[in-house]
Design a protein around this motif. Sequence first.
Motif, short mmCIF file in Angstrom:
data_model
loop_
_atom_site.label_atom_id
_atom_site.label_comp_id
_atom_site.label_asym_id
_atom_site.label_seq_id
_atom_site.Cartn_x
_atom_site.Cartn_y
_atom_site.Cartn_z
N ALA A 1 18.60 -10.29 18.60
CA ALA A 1 19.66 -9.79 19.47
C ALA A 1 20.61 -8.87 18.70
CB ALA A 1 20.43 -10.98 20.06
N VAL A 2 20.95 -9.26 17.48
CA VAL A 2 21.84 -8.42 16.67
C VAL A 2 21.19 -7.07 16.38
CG1 VAL A 2 22.95 -8.21 14.41
CG2 VAL A 2 23.08 -10.36 15.67
N VAL B 1 17.79 6.46 9.59
CA VAL B 1 17.03 5.31 9.13
C VAL B 1 17.82 4.44 8.16
CG1 VAL B 1 15.94 6.66 7.27
CG2 VAL B 1 14.83 4.59 8.15
N LEU B 2 18.56 5.03 7.23
CA LEU B 2 19.26 4.21 6.23
C LEU B 2 20.40 3.41 6.85
CD1 LEU B 2 19.32 6.63 3.15
CD2 LEU B 2 17.87 4.62 3.52
N ASP B 3 21.09 4.02 7.82
CA ASP B 3 22.14 3.26 8.51
C ASP B 3 21.55 2.06 9.25
OD1 ASP B 3 24.17 4.96 7.67
OD2 ASP B 3 23.96 6.28 9.39
N SER B 4 20.44 2.28 9.93
CA SER B 4 19.79 1.19 10.66
C SER B 4 19.28 0.11 9.72
CB SER B 4 18.64 1.75 11.50
OG SER B 4 19.12 2.63 12.49
N LEU B 5 18.75 0.53 8.58
CA LEU B 5 18.25 -0.45 7.61
C LEU B 5 19.40 -1.24 6.98
CD1 LEU B 5 15.41 1.60 5.91
CD2 LEU B 5 15.15 -0.36 7.42
N GLY B 6 20.54 -0.61 6.79
CA GLY B 6 21.70 -1.34 6.29
C GLY B 6 22.13 -2.44 7.25
N TRP B 7 22.14 -2.13 8.54
CA TRP B 7 22.47 -3.13 9.56
C TRP B 7 21.43 -4.26 9.55
CZ3 TRP B 7 26.50 -3.83 12.98
CH2 TRP B 7 26.28 -4.70 14.04
N THR B 8 20.16 -3.88 9.42
CA THR B 8 19.08 -4.87 9.42
C THR B 8 19.22 -5.83 8.25
OG1 THR B 8 17.60 -3.24 10.43
CG2 THR B 8 16.57 -5.13 9.35
#
Length: 223
Positions: A27-28, A39-46
Amino acid sequence: MTALLRYQAALLLRSQRALPPVILYAAVLAIGVQSGQPVLDSLGWTAAALLPVAAWLVRICATNEPSAARSCVGAAAGPERAHLACVTVALAAAGALGVVATVFVTFISDATSADHQIRLSAVQAGAAGLLATLACALLGTAVGALTTRPLLRSPGRAVPALLLGALLALVVTGSPARAAVSALVTGSQEGTVPVPVLPLAGAALLTAAAIAVACALTIRRSS
């Protein structure tokens, strides 16, 4: 040790108690990650979202058994080995979850900088994200190991301590998890792919120390 790991893994799978943290993680990610984002921003959130999930999985594994079953396993294999198996299975579960999420997020994201002006290597970005994710999984495991049995037995104390520990691990200066996530965000802004090896090594050292403390206290409190 192999038999203990299989036993703990079977407990985790059959109890279905791992479903809530896995669903929460999904969900997060659904809230914070969208197709076509840098991609790097999304991977940081992940990576950041995995830390509390890893801590939660440790608590699940450490409290999965009834007291009588825990005593029997501890008597047969040794309390420290039994506890080590719990934490190891939780770490493996968190790591596997993080790897799957990292691959998926890398695939759906745009391999560019934050302003979409600089092209990045998707493979290198995915590798950097994987290192950061593993660092967060390790540090989350450390938080879980220090906020559950045998250190904290009461849920009224353990759960708030787990949540506070996970938050601090993400925001405190000098935290390997914060360093790993910040490296990804900074790399996205600058259009470069970081290699967060040092945060991963720091997280591994802290996790090893936390597990050692937890196992040592397991021996003392069971004697």
